[in-house]
Design a protein around this motif. Structure first.
Motif, short mmCIF file in Angstrom:
data_model
loop_
_atom_site.label_atom_id
_atom_site.label_comp_id
_atom_site.label_asym_id
_atom_site.label_seq_id
_atom_site.Cartn_x
_atom_site.Cartn_y
_atom_site.Cartn_z
N PRO A 52 41.86 31.36 46.45
CA PRO A 52 41.38 31.80 45.13
C PRO A 52 41.13 30.63 44.18
CG PRO A 52 43.32 33.06 45.80
CD PRO A 52 43.17 31.94 46.78
N GLY A 53 41.65 29.45 44.51
CA GLY A 53 41.42 28.27 43.68
C GLY A 53 39.94 27.92 43.53
N TYR A 79 37.58 29.72 42.77
CA TYR A 79 36.89 30.42 41.68
C TYR A 79 36.92 29.63 40.38
CZ TYR A 79 37.08 34.01 45.19
OH TYR A 79 36.95 34.67 46.38
N TYR A 105 33.65 47.25 35.13
CA TYR A 105 34.56 48.14 34.41
C TYR A 105 33.76 48.79 33.29
CZ TYR A 105 38.01 45.66 37.14
OH TYR A 105 38.72 45.14 38.19
N PHE A 143 34.08 51.19 31.41
CA PHE A 143 34.72 51.69 30.19
C PHE A 143 34.96 50.57 29.18
CE2 PHE A 143 37.77 51.12 33.65
CZ PHE A 143 38.57 50.12 33.14
N GLN A 149 40.05 35.35 30.25
CA GLN A 149 41.50 35.29 30.23
C GLN A 149 42.06 35.20 31.65
OE1 GLN A 149 41.91 38.82 27.86
NE2 GLN A 149 42.49 37.65 26.04
N LEU A 150 41.39 35.88 32.60
CA LEU A 150 41.85 35.77 33.99
C LEU A 150 41.69 34.33 34.49
CD1 LEU A 150 40.40 39.08 35.47
CD2 LEU A 150 42.80 38.53 35.10
N HIS A 151 40.72 33.61 33.92
CA HIS A 151 40.55 32.20 34.27
C HIS A 151 41.51 31.31 33.48
CE1 HIS A 151 37.15 32.10 37.02
NE2 HIS A 151 36.56 33.05 36.32
N VAL A 209 49.12 35.91 30.34
CA VAL A 209 47.88 36.50 29.84
C VAL A 209 47.12 37.21 30.96
CG1 VAL A 209 46.58 34.34 30.11
CG2 VAL A 209 45.77 36.06 28.51
N GLN A 210 47.15 36.63 32.15
CA GLN A 210 46.46 37.28 33.28
C GLN A 210 47.06 38.65 33.54
OE1 GLN A 210 47.13 34.24 36.26
NE2 GLN A 210 45.02 33.55 36.12
N VAL A 250 45.93 41.24 31.03
CA VAL A 250 44.55 41.70 31.29
C VAL A 250 44.53 42.69 32.45
CG1 VAL A 250 42.26 40.97 32.05
CG2 VAL A 250 43.49 39.61 30.37
N VAL A 251 45.22 42.33 33.55
CA VAL A 251 45.24 43.22 34.71
C VAL A 251 45.88 44.55 34.34
CG1 VAL A 251 46.08 43.52 37.08
CG2 VAL A 251 45.31 41.27 36.32
N ILE A 253 43.44 46.69 32.11
CA ILE A 253 42.34 47.27 32.88
C ILE A 253 42.86 48.38 33.79
CG2 ILE A 253 40.69 46.80 34.74
CD1 ILE A 253 40.16 44.09 33.42
N LEU A 268 37.75 41.11 39.49
CA LEU A 268 39.12 40.67 39.27
C LEU A 268 39.48 39.57 40.27
CD1 LEU A 268 41.69 41.28 37.70
CD2 LEU A 268 42.20 43.09 39.32
N THR A 319 38.37 35.48 40.48
CA THR A 319 38.97 34.57 39.51
C THR A 319 40.22 33.99 40.18
OG1 THR A 319 40.45 36.21 38.54
CG2 THR A 319 38.24 36.07 37.61
N PRO A 320 40.75 32.89 39.64
CA PRO A 320 41.89 32.27 40.33
C PRO A 320 43.21 33.03 40.17
CG PRO A 320 41.00 30.80 38.61
CD PRO A 320 40.27 32.08 38.50
N VAL A 321 43.18 34.22 39.64
CA VAL A 321 44.43 34.96 39.43
C VAL A 321 45.13 35.20 40.78
CG1 VAL A 321 43.19 37.17 39.44
CG2 VAL A 321 45.45 37.05 38.45
N ARG A 341 47.10 36.73 43.79
CA ARG A 341 47.09 38.09 44.34
C ARG A 341 48.45 38.75 44.17
NH1 ARG A 341 42.42 36.10 43.44
NH2 ARG A 341 40.81 36.45 44.98
#
Lengths: 303, 243
Positions: A70-71, A73, A86, A88, A100-102, B4-5, B8-9, B12, B88, B91-93, B95
């Motif tokens: 995942p790095g 990304y 999403y 909605f 924020q996910l980043h 923060v991740q 967000v998760v 959602i 989702l 991104t580097p979040v 798993r």
């Protein structure tokens, strides 16, 4: 640094080979991945994006394997083909959530910048469920760009767009490529790829059929043998004189008219009218018999 | 939790789960439970046998697993089904964070929509904070935690999560659990009953397992299913175009 490298990559599902021993390097600028439906374009993009494991071979993105990593990304943005966002959320909330996910230091500023790039500021406070296809595509691009990645992967980005949206997206990708980013997009439409990318990779039936500068491939495509259907006032007489021309490699009388195989597309189209006029034969109809993209692709695979 | 991740998760996940039509189902079941309890209370104010049935059989073995099934397969499965999970995962979040947060959301929702209604029903049925009412409540809390781990795992493994989840809840726990003693040892429903019975001490609950067995097995199953869920999500693949 921002290159995608495949060496001898194959991917199969059971007995079905989706990608067959592909080796290529994709560097900065816009690269089009061209091929008919089912050729393996999406599979290749999914492999590059880390959403599929290669069955064989090695694939790296910016120097690192993309599968189970995942790095990557941090340097890759992905715009998937499926129109599933999403819905909605508002456009702005969706892009900000991605920021924020980043874990970006200033997600608000990054969101504003990304939405600005795709020119969606006016619609950013509406729910995505109210967006048109083209707007959804743009907000997906904004989310993929929010962390300013040097590599952007887009799966059929022009699907379902109207001509105006299409031009807008082409313009955007062109600009992003000019900035030195590596942009890889897939398409099954020749004209899209032709307008946008300097470099193209043609994929047919899981194989890399042609690769390189677009003009060279275009030449390859137009210089292939063409098949025409000609209906005239005297098919047999015209056929007899056509077979004497070097531009023609085959003539067949059929119930629907004269089927002519031309080795040289340009010369044949110039000579046909002259020949018919000289012999007093009236041309009723001239139809290209194999102008589908599939036949172009098939030709490329055979050469 | 998870920074923060995680927020967000969680946000959602919560909106995607509550916003679906299926949410009506898990809002309805506890309502039915409480209404039936009230009706029975009015009809038989003094009979002592029905509270165990309504709380143990209907509450713990029907309402709880079905609510957990709908919620547990929605928190992750809904996004996998419609493909939005890609946004989702691109991104580097980590798993682990994705599974951890979604699982936590599922637990909290199940506690709200199943465990708390079971407590309310218990208070009404037994007329106060009796051993039975507290027991089934604690059993339901534990069940929320265990069932959701199983159902989140199932939705990470298969796209037919609801079907497999129903198969597990109805066939494995419902039928085999009653016929084969060994199946009880691998049944989240039996762990919940065991934990509930350790407080309620009511033979009509038909708890097959003791407290320590239930807790140890429950912890093991929960941990194992969550580990499987994380590893399956890490290998999440997009299907290519149909060839």
């Amino acid at each position: 640094m921002s290159t995608i490298e495949l060496s001898n990559v194959s991917r199969w599902y059971g007995n079905v080979v989706a990608i067959n021993d592909i080796t290529m390097t994709i560097g900065p600028g816009v690269t089009g991945l061209l091929g008919p439906n089912g050729a393996g374009k999406s599979t290749l993009l999914h492999l590059a994006a880390g959403f599929l494991a290669p069955s064989r071979g090695k694939l790296t993105v910016a120097g690192a394997a993309s599968w189970h990593n995942p790095g990557i990304y941090r340097v890759v943005g992905l715009v998937p083909e499926r129109d599933s966002v999403y819905s909605f959320l508002t456009g702005e909330a969706f892009v900000r959530a991605t920021a924020q996910l980043h874990k970006l230091p200033d997600p608000e500023a990054a969101t504003r910048r990304a939405i600005g790039i795709v020119e969606m500021a006016d619609a950013q406070d509406r729910r995505i469920s109210t967006y048109s296809k083209g707007m959804r595509q743009r907000i997906k691009v904004a989310a993929a760009l929010v962390h300013d990645p040097p590599i952007l992967l887009l799966d059929e980005p022009f699907n379902g767009m109207d001509p105006r949206q299409r031009l807008h997206m082409m313009d955007l990708l062109h600009r992003l490529g000019e900035q030195g980013r590596t942009i890889l997009f897939s398409s099954h439409i020749l004209e899209e790829v032709e307008r946008l990318s300097g470099t193209i990779q043609v994929i047919v039936a899981g194989r890399l059929a042609a690769s390189g500068d677009f003009r060279a491939i275009r030449r390859l495509m137009t210089s292939r043998p063409h098949v025409f259907l000609v209906r005239t006032s005297d098919d047999r007489r015209l056929g007899a004189s056509l077979i004497g021309r070097p531009a023609v490699t085959g003539v067949e009388l059929t119930g629907r008219g004269l089927q002519v195989r031309a080795a040289d597309y340009g010369a044949f189209s110039r000579e046909l009218a002259v020949l018919a006029r000289d012999q007093g034969i009236r041309l009723r109809e001239l139809l290209p018999a194999d102008e589908s993209l599939e036949s172009v692709f098939t030709y490329l695979v055979e050469t | 939790m998870f920074g923060v991740q995680g927020r967000v998760v969680a946000g959602i996940t919560l909106r995607a789960t509550i916003g679906r039509k299926r949410a009506l189902l898990f809002a309805l079941a506890p309502l039915v439970l409480v209404l039936v309890t009230v009706a029975l209370k009015l009809a038989h104010p003094e009979r002592a046998s029905w509270p165990v049935d309504i709380l143990g059989v209907f509450g713990l073995t029907v309402v709880l697993p079905l609510t957990a099934l709908i919620i547990g397969t929605s928190v992750l499965g809904a996004e996998i089904d419609d493909g939005s999970i890609v946004h989702l995962l691109a991104t580097p979040v980590s798993r682990t964070v994705v599974i951890g947060v979604k699982y936590a959301v599922a637990c909290v929702l199940t506690m709200i929509f199943a465990a708390i209604p079971i407590l309310v029903a218990g208070l009404i049925a037994t007329g106060g904070a009796t051993r039975l009412a507290v027991g089934v409540f604690v059993g339901a809390l534990a069940g929320s935690v265990m069932y959701n781990a199983v159902f989140v795992m199932i939705s990470a493994v298969t796209t037919r999560a609801i079907a497999w989840g129903l198969l597990y809840a109805l066939i494995w726990e419902g039928v085999l659990g009653n016929l084969v003693a060994g199946a009880r040892l691998l049944s989240v429903g039996q762990y919940s009953l065991g934990i509930a019975n350790s407080i309620a001490r009511d033979p009509s609950l038909n708890a097959a397992l003791g407290l320590s067995t239930a807790v140890v097995a429950g912890v093991l199953v929960t941990a194992a299913t969550l580990v499987i869920a994380v590893s399956r999500l890490a290998s999440f693949s997009l299907k290519g175009e149909p060839a």
